[in-house]
Motif scaffolding. Structure first.
Motif, PDB file in Angstrom:
ATOM      1  N   LEU A  20      21.735  -2.043 -12.446  1.00  0.00           N
ATOM      2  CA  LEU A  20      20.918  -2.222 -11.254  1.00  0.00           C
ATOM      3  C   LEU A  20      19.488  -1.758 -11.495  1.00  0.00           C
ATOM      4  O   LEU A  20      18.535  -2.367 -10.996  1.00  0.00           O
ATOM      5  CB  LEU A  20      21.533  -1.440 -10.095  1.00  0.00           C
ATOM      6  N   ILE A  21      19.328  -0.741 -12.301  1.00  0.00           N
ATOM      7  CA  ILE A  21      17.977  -0.237 -12.591  1.00  0.00           C
ATOM      8  C   ILE A  21      17.177  -1.277 -13.369  1.00  0.00           C
ATOM      9  O   ILE A  21      15.978  -1.513 -13.115  1.00  0.00           O
ATOM     10  CB  ILE A  21      18.075   1.082 -13.379  1.00  0.00           C
ATOM     11  N   ASP A  23      17.596  -4.485 -13.197  1.00  0.00           N
ATOM     12  CA  ASP A  23      17.227  -5.537 -12.253  1.00  0.00           C
ATOM     13  C   ASP A  23      16.036  -5.132 -11.405  1.00  0.00           C
ATOM     14  O   ASP A  23      15.167  -5.958 -11.093  1.00  0.00           O
ATOM     15  CB  ASP A  23      18.407  -5.861 -11.350  1.00  0.00           C
ATOM     16  N   GLN A  24      15.984  -3.862 -11.037  1.00  0.00           N
ATOM     17  CA  GLN A  24      14.848  -3.397 -10.226  1.00  0.00           C
ATOM     18  C   GLN A  24      13.550  -3.490 -11.002  1.00  0.00           C
ATOM     19  O   GLN A  24      12.504  -3.884 -10.466  1.00  0.00           O
ATOM     20  CB  GLN A  24      15.099  -1.953  -9.770  1.00  0.00           C
ATOM     21  N   TYR A  25      13.577  -3.153 -12.284  1.00  0.00           N
ATOM     22  CA  TYR A  25      12.368  -3.298 -13.103  1.00  0.00           C
ATOM     23  C   TYR A  25      12.006  -4.767 -13.273  1.00  0.00           C
ATOM     24  O   TYR A  25      10.827  -5.156 -13.269  1.00  0.00           O
ATOM     25  CB  TYR A  25      12.576  -2.660 -14.479  1.00  0.00           C
ATOM     26  N   HIS A  27      12.598  -7.282 -11.179  1.00  0.00           N
ATOM     27  CA  HIS A  27      12.056  -7.876  -9.963  1.00  0.00           C
ATOM     28  C   HIS A  27      10.869  -7.107  -9.408  1.00  0.00           C
ATOM     29  O   HIS A  27      10.386  -7.396  -8.329  1.00  0.00           O
ATOM     30  CB  HIS A  27      13.143  -7.932  -8.876  1.00  0.00           C
ATOM     31  N   GLU A  29      10.725  -4.130  -8.299  1.00  0.00           N
ATOM     32  CA  GLU A  29      11.054  -3.143  -7.275  1.00  0.00           C
ATOM     33  C   GLU A  29      10.861  -1.722  -7.793  1.00  0.00           C
ATOM     34  O   GLU A  29      10.735  -0.783  -7.009  1.00  0.00           O
ATOM     35  CB  GLU A  29      12.501  -3.337  -6.822  1.00  0.00           C
ATOM     36  N   ARG A  30      10.894  -1.546  -9.085  1.00  0.00           N
ATOM     37  CA  ARG A  30      10.667  -0.235  -9.698  1.00  0.00           C
ATOM     38  C   ARG A  30       9.555  -0.406 -10.736  1.00  0.00           C
ATOM     39  O   ARG A  30       9.628  -1.295 -11.598  1.00  0.00           O
ATOM     40  CB  ARG A  30      11.942   0.271 -10.343  1.00  0.00           C
ATOM     41  N   ASN A  45      25.667   0.343 -14.328  1.00  0.00           N
ATOM     42  CA  ASN A  45      26.106   0.800 -13.007  1.00  0.00           C
ATOM     43  C   ASN A  45      27.239   1.832 -13.109  1.00  0.00           C
ATOM     44  O   ASN A  45      27.322   2.778 -12.326  1.00  0.00           O
ATOM     45  CB  ASN A  45      26.577  -0.402 -12.181  1.00  0.00           C
TER      46      ASN A  45
END
Length: 371
Positions: A20-21, A23-25, A27, A29-30, A45
Motif C-alpha cells: 500500500l505504501i 501505491d501511495q508513492y 499515486h 499520495e505520499r 501489507n
C-alpha cells in the motif's frame, strides 16, 4: 519543480504481498522528504500488519504492567494500615519503655553499660531483672481473671475468687466395678495393687500449651479390695471426658457412667469402646481319677526314694487322701492297706493290689467313676 518518482505496481502482487505504501508513492499520495533516499523495496501489507500488531501487543502489555503496579501499591498501603492498627503504637512504645527500664541500669548510677564476668551472671541478671518482675504467673485472688490460666470454678478447678462459679455443669455418677479373683496365674492382690483409674477431660487447648488434661481426682484412684462395686459422684462441665484405667493387666475393671440430672430417672451415658471386663477362659478341673493317679505316682516316687516303713507311710497317706475324695468313696482300698510291701531294687516297698503297681491300681479302681 521537484519530480515525483512514480512506481509501477506489479500486477502479480496483490493482497498480502502487495504494498500500500508503494501505491501511495505511485499515486502521489505520499511524497518523500527532501534528501531522504527512497528504499528500493517498500514493505508489503503483511509486514505492515505484523508491525502494527506488535506495537498493539506491546501497548497492551505495558498497560497490564501498570495495572499490576497500581494494585500492588494499593495492597502495600492497605497492609501498612492494618499493621499500624494492630501494632497499637502507643502500647508498643510502653512495652519497649518497660523492657528498656528493666534491662538498662538506673541512670542515677552514672552509666548505661554493664560488665559481666561470666555467662551465669548474665542469666542471673536477666532472671532477676526481667523474667521474674515482668512475666508473672497468674495469682488467684488478685481480682483479675486471666484467661486461659484462670476460669470459672467447677469441681476442684478454676479460680472462684476472680472468675466466679461455672453454673453449666452436669451431675454424673461413675459406677466402677472390679473383680480381681479367678485369674489362673496371677494372684488377686497383685492385680488389685497395680490397677488404678481416673476420669479426665480431653482439652486440646491445654495440650497445645503443653499442659496435661484436667482429671477429676488429683491422684489416680487405687483399689483396696479384690472385689469392688463403688459409686462416685461428680459435677462436670460439657466436653469430651474419658476414663483412664492403668495397671489393669488382666482387664478386670469395668464400669458405667450415668447422667443423674434427673435423680428419679438416671440416663446411661455410652462409652466408646464399651467399658467392660475381659472374659477369662477358665480351665476345666481335672477328673477325680486323674487327680488320684497323679497323687499316687507322686507318692510312689517319694516312697521309692525313702524306702522301708517311711515309704509305706507315704503310700498309705496318699491312699487316705484319695479315699477321702467324694468321687472315689465307692472304691475299696482295703486290699491296698492289707497288702505286703513289694520290694524294689533300691529296697523301697509299696503296697500293691493283687500284683498291680500303684498307678494301675488307681486306674483300675477309678475307671468306673464318671462325672
Amino acid at each position: 519543480m521537484a519530480t515525483v518518482p512514480r512506481f509501477q505496481n506489479d500486477p502479480a502482487q496483490e493482497g498480502r504481498k502487495a504494498s500500500l505504501i508503494s501505491d501511495q508513492y505511485t499515486h502521489g499520495e505520499r511524497i518523500p522528504k527532501p534528501g531522504v533516499p527512497l528504499p528500493e523495496k517498500h514493505p508489503t501489507n503483511e509486514e505492515v500488519a505484523k508491525a502494527v500488531q506488535q506495537k498493539v501487543a506491546a501497548a497492551v502489555e505495558m498497560s497490564r504492567k501498570y495495572r499490576h503496579v497500581a494494585w500492588y501499591s494499593l495492597f502495600v498501603a492497605a497492609y501498612m494500615v492494618v499493621l499500624y492498627l494492630q501494632a497499637s503504637a502507643y502500647k508498643s512504645g510502653e512495652v519497649v519503655q518497660t523492657l528498656k527500664n528493666a534491662f538498662m541500669p538506673d541512670a542515677s548510677t552514672g552509666g548505661t553499660t554493664m560488665t559481666f564476668k561470666n555467662e551465669d551472671e548474665v542469666l542471673n541478671y536477666l532472671g532477676s531483672k526481667v523474667l521474674l518482675p515482668i512475666w508473672k504467673d497468674p495469682t488467684c485472688g488478685d481480682g483479675n481473671c486471666e484467661w486461659p490460666w484462670e476460669f470459672p470454678a467447677w469441681g476442684r478447678f478454676g479460680c472462684r475468687a476472680d472468675c466466679g462459679i461455672n453454673a453449666n455443669t452436669t451431675k454424673i455418677v461413675v459406677n466402677v466395678r472390679a473383680d480381681f479373683t479367678g485369674h489362673p496365674s496371677i494372684s488377686p492382690r497383685v492385680l488389685m495393687t497395680n490397677a488404678k483409674w481416673n476420669m479426665c477431660l480431653e482439652d486440646e487447648a491445654r495440650r497445645k500449651r503443653g499442659e496435661e488434661d484436667l482429671c477429676w481426682y488429683e491422684e489416680d484412684q487405687a483399689f483396696d479390695q479384690v472385689q469392688v462395686n463403688s459409686i462416685n459422684s461428680m459435677d462436670v462441665i460439657d466436653g469430651k471426658w474419658y476414663v483412664v484405667v492403668k495397671g489393669d493387666y488382666a482387664g478386670r475393671v469395668s464400669g458405667a457412667v450415668f447422667d443423674i440430672s434427673n435423680t428419679t430417672s438416671p440416663v446411661t451415658i455410652p462409652t466408646t469402646p464399651a467399658w467392660e471386663a475381659c472374659q477369662l477362659n477358665r480351665k476345666r478341673s481335672a477328673s477325680a481319677s486323674t487327680v488320684a493317679v497323679r497323687r499316687l505316682l507322686q507318692a510312689y516316687t517319694q516312697a521309692h526314694r525313702a524306702g522301708g516303713d517311711e515309704g509305706r507311710r507315704i503310700i498309705l497317706e496318699a491312699v487316705d487322701e484319695i479315699q477321702a475324695m467324694p468321687e472315689l468313696k465307692h472304691i475299696d482300698f482295703s486290699k491296698a492297706r492289707g497288702a505286703q510291701p513289694a520290694s524294689s531294687s533300691s529296697g523301697a516297698s509299696a503296697p500293691a493290689i493283687e500284683g498291680q503297681g500303684p498307678a494301675q491300681a488307681a486306674a483300675a479302681g477309678a475307671a468306673p467313676v464318671s462325672r
